[in-house]
Design a protein around this motif. Structure first.
Motif, PDB file in Angstrom:
ATOM      1  N   LYS A  97       7.560 -73.984-118.264  1.00  0.00           N
ATOM      2  CA  LYS A  97       6.811 -73.169-117.510  1.00  0.00           C
ATOM      3  C   LYS A  97       6.978 -73.574-116.111  1.00  0.00           C
ATOM      4  CE  LYS A  97       2.708 -76.080-117.632  1.00  0.00           C
ATOM      5  NZ  LYS A  97       1.328 -76.145-117.853  1.00  0.00           N
ATOM      6  N   ARG A  98       7.610 -74.808-115.708  1.00  0.00           N
ATOM      7  CA  ARG A  98       7.789 -75.223-114.398  1.00  0.00           C
ATOM      8  C   ARG A  98       8.974 -74.617-113.900  1.00  0.00           C
ATOM      9  NH1 ARG A  98       4.516 -79.019-115.824  1.00  0.00           N
ATOM     10  NH2 ARG A  98       6.246 -80.263-117.003  1.00  0.00           N
TER      11      ARG A  98
ATOM     12  N   GLY B  96      16.517 -81.574-122.923  1.00  0.00           N
ATOM     13  CA  GLY B  96      17.767 -81.322-123.797  1.00  0.00           C
ATOM     14  C   GLY B  96      17.857 -80.561-125.082  1.00  0.00           C
ATOM     15  N   SER B  97      16.569 -80.809-125.797  1.00  0.00           N
ATOM     16  CA  SER B  97      16.610 -80.270-127.078  1.00  0.00           C
ATOM     17  C   SER B  97      16.336 -78.623-126.918  1.00  0.00           C
ATOM     18  CB  SER B  97      15.328 -80.876-127.861  1.00  0.00           C
ATOM     19  OG  SER B  97      14.188 -80.784-127.118  1.00  0.00           O
TER      20      SER B  97
ATOM     21  N   CYS C 169      10.689 -83.387-113.112  1.00  0.00           N
ATOM     22  CA  CYS C 169       9.164 -83.706-113.477  1.00  0.00           C
ATOM     23  C   CYS C 169       9.466 -84.908-114.694  1.00  0.00           C
ATOM     24  CB  CYS C 169       8.723 -82.487-113.995  1.00  0.00           C
ATOM     25  SG  CYS C 169       9.205 -81.701-115.444  1.00  0.00           S
ATOM     26  N   GLY C 170      10.630 -84.704-115.362  1.00  0.00           N
ATOM     27  CA  GLY C 170      10.886 -85.696-116.630  1.00  0.00           C
ATOM     28  C   GLY C 170      10.419 -85.137-117.861  1.00  0.00           C
ATOM     29  N   LYS C 171      10.221 -84.011-117.889  1.00  0.00           N
ATOM     30  CA  LYS C 171      10.043 -83.221-119.065  1.00  0.00           C
ATOM     31  C   LYS C 171      11.301 -83.262-120.118  1.00  0.00           C
ATOM     32  CE  LYS C 171       8.367 -78.946-121.247  1.00  0.00           C
ATOM     33  NZ  LYS C 171       7.190 -79.331-121.750  1.00  0.00           N
ATOM     34  N   VAL C 172      11.396 -83.325-121.384  1.00  0.00           N
ATOM     35  CA  VAL C 172      12.375 -83.611-122.173  1.00  0.00           C
ATOM     36  C   VAL C 172      12.911 -81.826-122.292  1.00  0.00           C
ATOM     37  CG1 VAL C 172      13.424 -83.717-124.523  1.00  0.00           C
ATOM     38  CG2 VAL C 172      11.721 -85.525-123.627  1.00  0.00           C
TER      39      VAL C 172
ATOM     40  N   LYS D  50      16.280 -82.743-131.706  1.00  0.00           N
ATOM     41  CA  LYS D  50      17.384 -82.192-131.474  1.00  0.00           C
ATOM     42  C   LYS D  50      17.835 -82.317-129.929  1.00  0.00           C
ATOM     43  CE  LYS D  50      16.090 -78.111-134.395  1.00  0.00           C
ATOM     44  NZ  LYS D  50      14.808 -77.448-134.350  1.00  0.00           N
TER      45      LYS D  50
ATOM     46  N   HIS E 172       4.161 -86.266-117.478  1.00  0.00           N
ATOM     47  CA  HIS E 172       4.600 -85.645-116.574  1.00  0.00           C
ATOM     48  C   HIS E 172       3.797 -84.301-116.251  1.00  0.00           C
ATOM     49  CE1 HIS E 172       7.151 -84.433-120.301  1.00  0.00           C
ATOM     50  NE2 HIS E 172       6.366 -83.446-120.003  1.00  0.00           N
TER      51      HIS E 172
ATOM     52  N   ILE F 287      27.125 -82.481-120.059  1.00  0.00           N
ATOM     53  CA  ILE F 287      26.135 -82.030-121.414  1.00  0.00           C
ATOM     54  C   ILE F 287      24.933 -82.052-120.658  1.00  0.00           C
ATOM     55  CG2 ILE F 287      26.016 -84.574-121.752  1.00  0.00           C
ATOM     56  CD1 ILE F 287      26.167 -84.243-124.675  1.00  0.00           C
ATOM     57  N   ILE F 288      24.326 -81.436-121.576  1.00  0.00           N
ATOM     58  CA  ILE F 288      22.752 -80.988-120.781  1.00  0.00           C
ATOM     59  C   ILE F 288      21.847 -82.335-120.793  1.00  0.00           C
ATOM     60  CG2 ILE F 288      21.582 -80.675-123.155  1.00  0.00           C
ATOM     61  CD1 ILE F 288      20.663 -78.686-120.167  1.00  0.00           C
ATOM     62  N   PRO F 289      21.414 -82.521-119.479  1.00  0.00           N
ATOM     63  CA  PRO F 289      20.421 -83.763-119.257  1.00  0.00           C
ATOM     64  C   PRO F 289      19.504 -83.910-120.248  1.00  0.00           C
ATOM     65  CG  PRO F 289      20.993 -82.638-117.151  1.00  0.00           C
ATOM     66  CD  PRO F 289      21.310 -81.917-118.310  1.00  0.00           C
ATOM     67  N   VAL F 290      18.987 -85.151-120.640  1.00  0.00           N
ATOM     68  CA  VAL F 290      17.978 -85.315-121.582  1.00  0.00           C
ATOM     69  C   VAL F 290      16.647 -84.901-120.830  1.00  0.00           C
ATOM     70  CG1 VAL F 290      16.766 -87.076-122.879  1.00  0.00           C
ATOM     71  CG2 VAL F 290      19.073 -87.088-122.722  1.00  0.00           C
ATOM     72  N   ARG F 291      16.364 -85.208-119.659  1.00  0.00           N
ATOM     73  CA  ARG F 291      15.212 -84.902-119.108  1.00  0.00           C
ATOM     74  C   ARG F 291      15.266 -83.960-117.958  1.00  0.00           C
ATOM     75  NH1 ARG F 291      10.474 -88.353-120.552  1.00  0.00           N
ATOM     76  NH2 ARG F 291      11.045 -89.421-122.240  1.00  0.00           N
TER      77      ARG F 291
END
Lengths: 279, 63
Positions: free
Chosen positions: B41-42, B15-16, B10-13, A136, A169, B2-6
């Motif tokens: 949570k962060r 976008g979804s 911290c690099g968490k995904v 998604k 991460h 558009i919403i960044p993917v990560r």
């Protein structure tokens, strides 16, 4: 050094490392962030010019984002990785860097507007298991008459080179907190104990310090009522370390941890061999 | 845009999570609880969603 897994989910893990030192935990953290390899899209080829659909309608290969932006976003999408299967492309024994199923995955995106292009539109050439786990993630939005035809190549890399190859991460660790109420020693991370993050934490590592509790704090109040104390003795135990990390879904937490420990073991044994050759 | 993917920090995904967040908050759910349910949570990941301005539709005709 002993490692105990406190909780493990496919994408998050919490460990207790005992009989250790902060340096060991930090070595593990650095390897988790920078050295565990994973697959990510590196090369993206865009079709330029008109795209003709089956029904004869003509589309233009344009989109609201620059091609570079789209390539970057494709790179950040987590690609399922089997560390036992893939080699680094430059050192691949099968193809010597030409690109083969053991070192590269090729994806295609063929989408016509209007509509949102998502990670579900990434079609792997070959095994359907290589579809991105997260289906998604928005990549770009196409308008009427706009279309996208893209070939993307994923290769193995590690976090040192680009964050898209970073398999974990939120990697962090803390000393195990020491908590004493009166003469009683408590386990601060036991969910039964109302441990207040704001008022019961100390930075002391040598010996415990006495901290006054705040009666206007909910957690402290609960603690005071439960153990009938006004203050606690708090400290830290640097020989016991609690570590947590998450993965982005390319690899399971278990696979990442095993790979990280393998890399560390290999490095230490190499250093030991070289050091013994000196004497 | 558009919403960044990560998450930038911290690099968490993330976008979804954005389409789901918009959908659920439109239905009147508490944004804080929606973010918790989405596993953000962060506060670095939470701000990615909360402070995002979706402007891709504005630039769509200029592609």
């Amino acid at each position: 050094m002993k490692i105990k897994v406190l909780s493990a989910a496919p994408e998050a893990m919490r460990l207790l490392i005992e009989e250790t030192e902060p340096a060991y935990a930090n070595a593990l953290r650095r390897v988790l962030v920078a050295d565990v390899p994973k697959m990510a899209i590196e090369d993206v080829e865009f079709h330029l010019g008109p795209i003709r659909a089956e029904d004869g309608k003509e589309y233009e290969s344009v989109s609201p984002l620059f091609d570079e932006m789209i390539a970057h976003r494709l790179g950040l999408i987590p690609i399922p990785t089997d560390l036992g299967l893939y080699n680094r492309r430059e050192g691949c024994p099968n193809c010597h860097g030409e690109g083969c199923p053991n070192c590269t995955i090729i994806y295609s995106v063929n989408k016509r507007g209007p509509g949102l292009v998502t990670s579900a539109d990434l079609e792997p050439i070959g095994d359907a298991k290589l579809r991105p786990a997260d289906q998604k993630i928005p990549i770009v939005k196409l308008g009427d008459g706009q279309a996208m035809l893209v070939y993307a190549t994923a290769i193995l890399g590690d976090g040192k080179d680009h964050a898209k190859w970073q398999s974990t991460h939120g990697v962090g660790y803390r000393y195990y907190p020491i908590l004493k109420a009166g003469t009683k020693t408590l386990d601060a991370l036991d969910p039964e104990v109302p441990f207040c993050e704001s008022h019961m934490q100390s930075t002391a590592t040598e010996e415990e310090e006495t901290l006054e509790l705040a009666s206007d704090c909910k957690t402290c109040k609960k603690f005071m009522d439960l153990y009938k104390v006004e203050s606690v003795k708090a400290g830290n135990d640097p020989t016991r370390i609690v570590m947590e990390f998450e993965t982005d879904g390319s690899l399971s937490t278990k696979a990442v941890l095993v790979a990280a420990l393998d890399i560390l073991a290999k490095r230490f044994s190499e250093t030991a061999t070289q050091a013994s050759a000196l004497a | 845009m558009i919403i960044p993917v990560r998450c930038f920090t911290c690099g968490k995904v993330v976008g979804s999570a954005f389409p789901a967040f918009v959908e659920k908050t439109r239905q009147g759910e508490n944004p804080a609880q929606v973010l918790d349910a989405l596993g953000l949570k962060r506060y670095c990941c939470r701000r990615m969603i909360l402070s995002h301005a979706e402007l891709i539709d504005e630039v769509l005709p200029f592609g």
